[in-house]
Design an enzyme around this catalytic site. Structure first.
Site, PDB file in Angstrom:
ATOM      1  CB  SER A  65      -0.890   0.012   1.224  1.00  0.00           C
ATOM      2  OG  SER A  65      -0.108  -0.126   2.379  1.00  0.00           O
ATOM      3  CB  CYS A  66       3.911   1.858   1.811  1.00  0.00           C
ATOM      4  SG  CYS A  66       3.648   0.245   2.508  1.00  0.00           S
TER       5      CYS A  66
END
Lengths: 102, 411
Positions: free
Chosen positions: A100-101
């Site tokens: 997600s990062c």
């Protein structure tokens, strides 16, 4: 690298995530969950099934998207998989570490 | 017969594409670019405003100044995209038909997504630095602040410019040192990630720098709510962090236009092929920059590298050729570390940032993943490059669209 989880030998990444979802089964999930100090119940399995389906459809996962899935809300997600819910739940589900990062 | 390309958004990516396309296409193609703002902001400059380095004059220019002759600039708010009708409808009711649509509507902060974030404390004790208003209010606060606990918090990923919150922490450290009051300020960096950044090797280096600069890191912190009266942020796991000044990087969301048009994901980003930049909505709709859902950083450098790929693919599409899977996720970011130094990172979908030299392998003059004065000068020079080359779609000298692997120390 290879690792024995439960009574099965599987391939995992450096962080302990399964490389191949085909090597996953419920016993493997239960054993990984135990390592994380989690005993899997019905609500956990629903989340696991959802995460695996999203992964198979190539949908990137975030805590927010899980919270909006209708399967569990964010608070509930934390209650099921305390501290790092998406990381822990992904590992138990046999899917890669969330990216997600970016 | 005249054909139409419509570009939504005249920010970094949209302005750049209008320049690229006007040069590449003949006059049979009418190009229209739509935006509701009259100002173009140099967004990388917001970071420097709280510390008095830049003022509004460095950041704001008229939007029309960068739209080339032969492109029709339409000012106004867009109501909806109708993919099945190849049409964009404005709030005013005016309609634009298109043969090709390029979505470049960017991303913006959505502080209202977090319970308690907005309130009487907003821009009093709780600030953002992703808007000119926010960073200007913070500059005013810091001017006569007597010290206390400064908490920098990322609400959730993805965010625009993922290195900016770290740079903010580093610059705050240097700023309060220069003011001779660093001993009166505690700096805390609370993040939903497990460390300083999104990629392991850079995180190791950046965690080290945070420690060295006496900035406390609170990892795996996912904000559930802000209590403006008690001056506390709480996470879903039950942890709490108190603050005197909270600098938040709120949830980022794409334009509401995606929600109204029912073509976005849960954060209003438009599903897009990560290599061709064609959207998954329809074959004649492309997207670029922060508006897409591709797993690349939301940053100006990324939009720049995407621009050259998107231009090629729009031309391929017009000529009925196969699209090229040309975008590799390339990002190139300076990270200010304070006191006139900066780091530089260069990475893509498959290669995380590592040490080495840039842009000339083995020579430099810039150093990757290492603090240097030269890197800082690169960052400062970038403002000129942005206004004069980047948004007008000029190729940057020596910097390739695809990430170079030479000169880098991979394992």
């Amino acid at each position: 690298m290879e690792k024995t989880i439960g009574n099965k030998t599987v391939n995992v990444s450096e962080d302990g995530y399964l490389i191949d979802l085909n090597e996953w089964d419920k016993d493997v999930a239960t054993a990984i969950a135990q390592e994380e100090g989690i005993t899997l119940a019905d609500d956990h399995w629903k989340v696991i099934e959802y995460l695996q389906n999203q992964h198979k459809n190539d949908v990137p996962l975030t805590i927010r998207s899980v919270g909006k899935s209708g399967v569990v809300d964010i608070k509930g997600f934390y209650a099921l998989f305390p501290e790092g819910p998406l990381k822990k739940a992904s590992r138990i589900s046999g899917i890669p570490k969330p990216v997600s990062c970016i | 017969m005249t054909k139409n390309i419509v570009i939504l958004g005249a920010g970094t990516a949209g302005t750049m594409m209008s320049n690229h396309l006007r040069r590449a296409l003949d006059k049979d193609w009418k190009i229209t670019i739509i935006d509701q703002r009259t100002e173009h902001h140099y967004q990388p400059g917001y970071l420097f405003v709280p510390f008095g380095v830049y003022g509004p004059e460095d950041i704001v220019k008229p939007i029309e100044k960068f739209i080339p002759d032969g492109v029709n600039l339409k000012l106004g708010a867009i109501d909806k995209i109708y993919p099945e009708k190849d049409k964009v409808v404005m709030v005013s009711g005016e309609e634009f038909d298109y043969d090709i649509l390029i979505v470049a509507t960017g991303t913006d902060i959505a502080p209202e997504e977090t319970e308690g974030m907005m309130g009487p404390h907003w821009q009093k004790d709780v600030f953002d630095f992703y808007t000119l208003e926010g960073s200007s209010a913070l500059a005013k606060k810091f001017r006569d602040w007597e010290g206390g606990k400064l908490v920098i918090n990322i609400v959730e990923m993805p965010i625009k410019c993922p290195v900016a919150p770290l740079e903010f922490a580093f610059l705050a450290n240097a700023f309060f040192e220069q003011k001779g009051m660093r001993d009166k300020v505690d700096i805390v960096f609370a993040t939903p990630m497990s460390g300083a950044f999104t990629k392991p090797k850079a995180t190791e280096k950046l965690d080290y720098l945070l420690n060295e600069k006496n900035i406390e890191i609170v990892p795996d912190f996912n904000v559930m709510a802000v209590d403006g009266e008690a001056k506390t942020i709480m996470d879903y796991g039950g942890k709490e962090v108190s603050y005197d000044v909270l600098v938040t990087v709120p949830t980022n969301k794409g334009s509401d236009l995606m929600e109204r048009s029912r073509i976005g994901d849960e954060l209003n980003y438009i599903p897009t092929d990560r290599a061709t930049l064609q959207t998954k909505v329809k074959e004649n709709i492309f997207a670029i920059g922060d508006a897409t859902n591709i797993p690349a950083s939301k940053a100006g450098s990324v939009a720049h590298f995407e621009g050259e790929v998107l231009l090629e693919n729009v031309l391929n599409y017009i000529q009925g050729k196969d699209l090229k899977e040309g975008f590799d996720g390339h990002a190139n970011c300076f990270i200010e570390t304070g006191h006139g130094k900066a780091l530089l990172i260069d990475f893509n979908y498959t290669h995380e940032p590592v040490s080495g030299t840039f842009p000339f392998p083995g020579v430099g003059p810039l150093n990757l993943l290492k603090e240097s004065r030269m890197n800082h000068m690169g960052k400062m020079a970038f403002k000129w490059i942005y206004w004069n080359m980047l948004i007008t779609g000029r190729h940057l000298p020596f910097v390739t669209t695809k990430m170079q692997e030479a000169g880098k120390n991979f394992d």
